[in-house]
Enzyme design. Structure first.
Site, PDB file in Angstrom:
ATOM      1  N   ASP A  96      -6.653   1.290   0.781  1.00  0.00           N
ATOM      2  CA  ASP A  96      -6.719   1.379   2.245  1.00  0.00           C
ATOM      3  C   ASP A  96      -8.143   1.012   2.685  1.00  0.00           C
ATOM      4  O   ASP A  96      -8.955   0.547   1.881  1.00  0.00           O
ATOM      5  CB  ASP A  96      -6.323   2.779   2.722  1.00  0.00           C
ATOM      6  N   LYS A 116       0.825  -1.206   0.000  1.00  0.00           N
ATOM      7  CA  LYS A 116       0.000   0.000   0.000  1.00  0.00           C
ATOM      8  C   LYS A 116       0.862   1.260   0.000  1.00  0.00           C
ATOM      9  O   LYS A 116       0.632   2.189  -0.778  1.00  0.00           O
ATOM     10  CB  LYS A 116      -0.936   0.011   1.206  1.00  0.00           C
TER      11      LYS A 116
END
Length: 225
Positions: free
Chosen positions: A138, A120
């Site tokens: 997210d 991420k």
């Protein structure tokens, strides 16, 4: 959810916010990398407060190494998990100085090899600092993708791959930011603000939240009563 709906959804996002970006404050790829690393399980607001103190003093890998672990902690102690994050920042800075000449690498594999940097974080840096059409999923993006049915998936990896497949190419660069902001301020976790949503008619969420009833001010007895 079909291609026409998705195209209209991202068209509206673009019309409402033509140039979206992260709410983390940064001026270089390194500052962004450290800010994202610090943001795990923390708010952007909290990270910005810390980096506003840190970056004027140390905003390069060598400068942070010169600062040292204990001194670094004093600048980020207001952020959750700061002890572990400080160790990762120092270790990352050592690698950047020793292996990359103090520069942030542009390759995914190199980014993901840095301490505290997962997929991420790497995607955020690739997208926001280097302009690649990467998709950092997210909790906000995961929720919005599933709730709206834009790109449903049982985990973040599935959602990431579906977004890369389904989002029209012209929107891919900015889709990450639009979806995060939509999840952060409109399509919130507990009670989505469907009545104030620019894509409510396109969203396939069945239990849309009605507008809250206006609360009337308490009546004041008349002096003549």
């Amino acid at each position: 959810m079909n291609p026409a709906k998705r195209y209209e959804i991202f068209t509206r996002f673009r019309e409402a916010n033509p140039h979206p970006t992260t709410e983390l404050e940064y001026s270089t790829p390194f500052e962004l990398l450290i800010a994202v690393l610090l943001s795990a399980q923390s708010t952007d607001v909290g990270v910005n407060k810390a980096t506003r103190r840190l970056y004027p003093v140390a905003n390069t890998p060598q400068a942070i190494l010169d600062l040292g672990l204990d001194e670094l902690k004093t600048y980020i102690s207001t952020i959750g998990l700061y002890n572990n994050k400080a160790k990762n920042v120092i270790a990352t800075c050592e690698i950047l100085v020793n292996q990359y000449g103090g520069e942030v690498p542009r390759e995914r594999e190199a980014l993901e090899s840095l301490p505290g940097v997962g997929r991420k974080t790497a995607n955020v840096v690739l997208n926001t600092a280097f302009g690649e059409a990467a998709m950092a999923v997210d909790t906000h993006i995961f929720r919005v993708s599933n709730r709206t049915n834009i790109a449903p998936g049982k985990n973040v990896d599935v959602v990431e791959q579906k977004l890369l497949k389904f989002v029209p190419k012209e929107f891919l660069q900015d889709a990450h930011h639009w979806l995060i902001l939509h999840g952060r301020y409109t399509c919130v976790a507990r009670t989505p603000k469907c009545w104030n949503c620019i894509i409510a008619d396109l969203c396939e969420y069945k239990d849309k939240t009605p507008a809250p009833k206006k609360v009337l001010p308490p009546s004041v007895p008349s002096l003549t009563d």
